[in-house]
Design a protein around this motif. Structure first.
Motif, PDB file in Angstrom:
ATOM      1  N   SER A 224       4.810   3.895 -15.991  1.00 58.77           N
ATOM      2  CA  SER A 224       5.259   2.840 -16.898  1.00 58.77           C
ATOM      3  C   SER A 224       6.297   3.373 -17.877  1.00 58.77           C
ATOM      4  O   SER A 224       6.322   4.567 -18.183  1.00 58.77           O
ATOM      5  N   GLY A 225       7.176   2.473 -18.310  1.00 60.00           N
ATOM      6  CA  GLY A 225       8.107   2.810 -19.375  1.00 60.00           C
ATOM      7  C   GLY A 225       9.438   3.367 -18.932  1.00 60.00           C
ATOM      8  O   GLY A 225      10.272   3.726 -19.773  1.00 60.00           O
ATOM      9  N   ILE A 226       9.680   3.462 -17.595  1.00 63.11           N
ATOM     10  CA  ILE A 226      10.954   3.986 -17.101  1.00 63.11           C
ATOM     11  C   ILE A 226      11.582   2.955 -16.171  1.00 63.11           C
ATOM     12  O   ILE A 226      11.839   3.207 -14.993  1.00 63.11           O
ATOM     13  N   TYR A 227      11.762   1.753 -16.694  1.00 61.96           N
ATOM     14  CA  TYR A 227      12.382   0.615 -16.014  1.00 61.96           C
ATOM     15  C   TYR A 227      11.451  -0.027 -14.995  1.00 61.96           C
ATOM     16  O   TYR A 227      10.934  -1.118 -15.214  1.00 61.96           O
ATOM     17  N   LEU A 228      11.199   0.612 -13.835  1.00 63.49           N
ATOM     18  CA  LEU A 228      10.325   0.011 -12.828  1.00 63.49           C
ATOM     19  C   LEU A 228       8.871   0.298 -13.167  1.00 63.49           C
ATOM     20  O   LEU A 228       8.453   1.459 -13.236  1.00 63.49           O
ATOM     21  N   GLU A 229       8.109  -0.763 -13.380  1.00 62.04           N
ATOM     22  CA  GLU A 229       6.686  -0.630 -13.677  1.00 62.04           C
ATOM     23  C   GLU A 229       5.924  -0.487 -12.360  1.00 62.04           C
ATOM     24  O   GLU A 229       5.940  -1.388 -11.515  1.00 62.04           O
ATOM     25  N   CYS A 230       5.257   0.636 -12.187  1.00 65.44           N
ATOM     26  CA  CYS A 230       4.602   0.916 -10.917  1.00 65.44           C
ATOM     27  C   CYS A 230       3.581  -0.161 -10.545  1.00 65.44           C
ATOM     28  O   CYS A 230       3.554  -0.634  -9.410  1.00 65.44           O
ATOM     29  N   ASN A 231       2.748  -0.549 -11.488  1.00 68.01           N
ATOM     30  CA  ASN A 231       1.702  -1.516 -11.153  1.00 68.01           C
ATOM     31  C   ASN A 231       2.282  -2.881 -10.794  1.00 68.01           C
ATOM     32  O   ASN A 231       1.650  -3.669 -10.093  1.00 68.01           O
ATOM     33  N   GLY A 232       3.496  -3.154 -11.262  1.00 70.43           N
ATOM     34  CA  GLY A 232       4.147  -4.405 -10.902  1.00 70.43           C
ATOM     35  C   GLY A 232       4.556  -4.469  -9.446  1.00 70.43           C
ATOM     36  O   GLY A 232       4.774  -5.564  -8.905  1.00 70.43           O
ATOM     37  N   ILE A 233       4.667  -3.304  -8.810  1.00 67.99           N
ATOM     38  CA  ILE A 233       5.017  -3.281  -7.388  1.00 67.99           C
ATOM     39  C   ILE A 233       3.952  -4.003  -6.575  1.00 67.99           C
ATOM     40  O   ILE A 233       4.253  -4.660  -5.572  1.00 67.99           O
ATOM     41  N   PHE A 234       2.697  -3.931  -7.020  1.00 69.44           N
ATOM     42  CA  PHE A 234       1.623  -4.619  -6.310  1.00 69.44           C
ATOM     43  C   PHE A 234       1.796  -6.132  -6.417  1.00 69.44           C
ATOM     44  O   PHE A 234       1.541  -6.860  -5.453  1.00 69.44           O
ATOM     45  N   SER A 235       2.243  -6.603  -7.580  1.00 68.97           N
ATOM     46  CA  SER A 235       2.506  -8.039  -7.737  1.00 68.97           C
ATOM     47  C   SER A 235       3.639  -8.478  -6.830  1.00 68.97           C
ATOM     48  O   SER A 235       3.578  -9.546  -6.202  1.00 68.97           O
ATOM     49  N   PHE A 236       4.681  -7.668  -6.747  1.00 72.98           N
ATOM     50  CA  PHE A 236       5.803  -8.011  -5.887  1.00 72.98           C
ATOM     51  C   PHE A 236       5.362  -8.086  -4.421  1.00 72.98           C
ATOM     52  O   PHE A 236       5.777  -8.970  -3.674  1.00 72.98           O
ATOM     53  N   ALA A 237       4.513  -7.141  -4.015  1.00 75.35           N
ATOM     54  CA  ALA A 237       4.004  -7.165  -2.640  1.00 75.35           C
ATOM     55  C   ALA A 237       3.196  -8.435  -2.394  1.00 75.35           C
ATOM     56  O   ALA A 237       3.284  -9.046  -1.314  1.00 75.35           O
ATOM     57  N   ASP A 238       2.429  -8.838  -3.382  1.00 75.95           N
ATOM     58  CA  ASP A 238       1.647 -10.072  -3.252  1.00 75.95           C
ATOM     59  C   ASP A 238       2.566 -11.284  -3.133  1.00 75.95           C
ATOM     60  O   ASP A 238       2.270 -12.227  -2.398  1.00 75.95           O
ATOM     61  N   HIS A 239       3.693 -11.277  -3.852  1.00 69.48           N
ATOM     62  CA  HIS A 239       4.658 -12.364  -3.730  1.00 69.48           C
ATOM     63  C   HIS A 239       5.220 -12.447  -2.313  1.00 69.48           C
ATOM     64  O   HIS A 239       5.459 -13.544  -1.794  1.00 69.48           O
ATOM     65  N   TYR A 240       5.447 -11.298  -1.708  1.00 66.09           N
ATOM     66  CA  TYR A 240       6.152 -11.212  -0.425  1.00 66.09           C
ATOM     67  C   TYR A 240       5.248 -11.490   0.777  1.00 66.09           C
ATOM     68  O   TYR A 240       5.672 -12.102   1.763  1.00 66.09           O
ATOM     69  N   LEU A 241       3.994 -11.050   0.686  1.00 63.38           N
ATOM     70  CA  LEU A 241       3.093 -11.119   1.845  1.00 63.38           C
ATOM     71  C   LEU A 241       2.368 -12.453   1.919  1.00 63.38           C
ATOM     72  O   LEU A 241       1.663 -12.829   0.972  1.00 63.38           O
ATOM     73  N   PRO A 242       2.490 -13.168   3.036  1.00 67.05           N
ATOM     74  CA  PRO A 242       1.657 -14.363   3.227  1.00 67.05           C
ATOM     75  C   PRO A 242       0.200 -13.951   3.395  1.00 67.05           C
ATOM     76  O   PRO A 242      -0.098 -12.824   3.829  1.00 67.05           O
ATOM     77  N   ARG A 243      -0.707 -14.816   3.045  1.00 62.06           N
ATOM     78  CA  ARG A 243      -2.120 -14.533   3.273  1.00 62.06           C
ATOM     79  C   ARG A 243      -2.353 -14.329   4.768  1.00 62.06           C
ATOM     80  O   ARG A 243      -1.824 -15.052   5.605  1.00 62.06           O
ATOM     81  N   GLY A 244      -3.118 -13.294   5.075  1.00 63.23           N
ATOM     82  CA  GLY A 244      -3.407 -12.995   6.466  1.00 63.23           C
ATOM     83  C   GLY A 244      -2.486 -11.955   7.071  1.00 63.23           C
ATOM     84  O   GLY A 244      -2.730 -11.495   8.193  1.00 63.23           O
ATOM     85  N   THR A 245      -1.440 -11.560   6.341  1.00 65.22           N
ATOM     86  CA  THR A 245      -0.534 -10.500   6.819  1.00 65.22           C
ATOM     87  C   THR A 245      -0.903  -9.202   6.119  1.00 65.22           C
ATOM     88  O   THR A 245      -0.765  -9.096   4.899  1.00 65.22           O
ATOM     89  N   PRO A 246      -1.399  -8.200   6.840  1.00 65.66           N
ATOM     90  CA  PRO A 246      -1.852  -6.959   6.193  1.00 65.66           C
ATOM     91  C   PRO A 246      -0.691  -6.128   5.674  1.00 65.66           C
ATOM     92  O   PRO A 246       0.401  -6.125   6.265  1.00 65.66           O
ATOM     93  N   PRO A 247      -0.884  -5.416   4.566  1.00 63.34           N
ATOM     94  CA  PRO A 247       0.172  -4.561   4.027  1.00 63.34           C
ATOM     95  C   PRO A 247       0.620  -3.474   5.004  1.00 63.34           C
ATOM     96  O   PRO A 247       1.728  -2.948   4.871  1.00 63.34           O
ATOM     97  N   SER A 248      -0.214  -3.141   5.962  1.00 61.17           N
ATOM     98  CA  SER A 248       0.119  -2.101   6.931  1.00 61.17           C
ATOM     99  C   SER A 248       1.005  -2.593   8.065  1.00 61.17           C
ATOM    100  O   SER A 248       1.389  -1.798   8.933  1.00 61.17           O
ATOM    101  N   HIS A 249       1.346  -3.864   8.068  1.00 65.52           N
ATOM    102  CA  HIS A 249       2.195  -4.435   9.123  1.00 65.52           C
ATOM    103  C   HIS A 249       3.437  -3.565   9.320  1.00 65.52           C
ATOM    104  O   HIS A 249       4.041  -3.089   8.354  1.00 65.52           O
ATOM    105  N   ARG A 250       3.841  -3.380  10.555  1.00 63.33           N
ATOM    106  CA  ARG A 250       4.964  -2.492  10.887  1.00 63.33           C
ATOM    107  C   ARG A 250       6.248  -2.869  10.151  1.00 63.33           C
ATOM    108  O   ARG A 250       7.025  -1.992   9.767  1.00 63.33           O
ATOM    109  N   TYR A 251       6.459  -4.163   9.940  1.00 60.66           N
ATOM    110  CA  TYR A 251       7.685  -4.608   9.282  1.00 60.66           C
ATOM    111  C   TYR A 251       7.491  -4.863   7.789  1.00 60.66           C
ATOM    112  O   TYR A 251       8.390  -5.343   7.109  1.00 60.66           O
ATOM    113  N   ILE A 252       6.316  -4.516   7.278  1.00 62.37           N
ATOM    114  CA  ILE A 252       6.041  -4.572   5.840  1.00 62.37           C
ATOM    115  C   ILE A 252       6.054  -3.163   5.249  1.00 62.37           C
ATOM    116  O   ILE A 252       6.628  -2.917   4.196  1.00 62.37           O
ATOM    117  N   SER A 253       5.419  -2.235   5.945  1.00 61.17           N
ATOM    118  CA  SER A 253       5.289  -0.855   5.459  1.00 61.17           C
ATOM    119  C   SER A 253       5.750   0.133   6.518  1.00 61.17           C
ATOM    120  O   SER A 253       4.934   0.784   7.188  1.00 61.17           O
TER     121      SER A 253
END
Length: 336
Positions: A224-253
């Motif tokens: 935290s505190g150096i422009y990109l907030e690390c914990n906010g990355i999880f929120s961004f991932a939640d915005h991007y991923l439809p329900r039912g699509t795992p974070p491990s998907h080949r085209y996600i991660s």
């Protein structure tokens, strides 16, 4: 680099003083805070090209505003034509970079990246096609990859031909989430799910979100505190991923995929920063690509934070790093 010479994690030294001054003067500027709508507005106010003083505006031969019809509607595209690439354009042998900007899939516009993309164009001699893709959470995966693919097909086809582009010299690139989408599209095309598109000439990955950084030293050191907030990355991932699509998907991660499935990909240039929560997932992905036998160029800037492309006007070291990206793009695209 030769296989196994890229480490699994990065390092940091001392934050660049000019970056520190910029962040202090813009203390409310952050990415991944609690209000992404406010962040959209604030980023435009700070980083948009039209808000830069003239002395900080990078020059370019000319800019074209155009659009294509994509699978989800109109896709605005801004094309930067460098003076350094005029000869190649006239001989119909110009390279091109399709660029998907960062911002956690949620924040950002081409306006905010124009200055840096002008620099990349002039340093490389490549035309840069900056895409105003649809943002999450209003639009989720795979909308953005569908649009990326549509632009790739267009630049490799009629759109590029009309602008003097050699279809064999079309690269893809992006920073942060845009780096993630570039890596994902390279995999999608390799897997035979790229429609009429041919493999990219190269993939230019600036501090890519290769996977979620939940288990890395950088996620703690730069939380935290150096422009990109690390914990906010999880929120961004939640915005991007439809329900039912795992974070491990080949085209996600892409960074979670086994090395055996990362072979035969386009040459990659990967850039990581010491003061970035995504530092180690980017280093890790560069190392995996290298171990898989791909051509990899890796640069690590241990004094810089996430977002150096946008911060280049305010920092000599960020400007030098941005020009390095342009130099590498020219070498990978044109084989210099």
């Amino acid at each position: 680099m030769s296989p196994n010479l890229i480490p699994k994690t990065g390092s940091r030294t001392a934050l660049d003083p000019q970056i520190q001054t910029f962040l202090t003067q813009n203390s409310s500027l952050q990415l991944g805070g609690t209000d992404f709508l406010a962040e959209r507005k604030h980023h435009t106010q700070v980083f948009a090209f039209h808000n830069h003083p003239p002395i900080l505006q990078a020059s370019i031969d000319h800019v074209e505003f155009t659009a294509i019809r994509g699978p989800h509607g109109t896709i605005p595209i801004r094309v930067f034509y460098p003076r350094s690439g005029e000869e190649q354009k006239q001989s119909r042998d110009a390279a091109a970079l399709i660029y998907f900007h960062g911002g956690g899939y949620t924040v950002g516009s081409v306006d905010e990246f124009e200055n840096g993309l002008r620099i990349l164009a002039e340093e490389s001699g490549a035309q840069v096609y900056a895409v105003e893709y649809r943002l999450a959470p209003e639009w989720q995966f795979p909308t953005q990859l569908d649009e990326y693919l549509a632009v790739l097909e267009w630049v490799q086809g009629k759109g590029g031909a009309e602008r003097g582009v050699n279809p064999q010299l079309v690269c893809g690139g992006g920073d942060s989430a845009g780096g993630n989408m570039t890596a994902a599209l390279a995999l999608r095309v390799k897997d035979g799910k790229g429609g009429r598109a041919q493999p990219m000439r190269a993939q230019i990955l600036l501090y890519p979100e290769a996977r979620i950084p939940f288990d890395t030293p950088a996620a703690s050191e730069n939380n935290s505190g150096i422009y990109l907030e690390c914990n906010g990355i999880f929120s961004f991932a939640d915005h991007y991923l439809p329900r039912g699509t795992p974070p491990s998907h080949r085209y996600i991660s892409p960074g979670m995929q086994p090395i055996s499935s990362l072979r035969d990909l386009p040459a990659a240039a990967v850039y990581t920063n010491g003061f970035d929560p995504l530092r180690d997932v980017g280093v890790e992905y560069a190392s995996k690509l290298d171990e898989a036998g791909n051509q990899v160029v890796w640069h690590h800037f241990d004094t810089l934070p996430h977002g150096f492309l946008q911060m280049a006007p305010w920092s000599e070291k960020a400007m030098k790093a941005t020009k390095q990206v342009g130099k590498d793009l020219g070498e990978l695209a044109y084989g210099k």
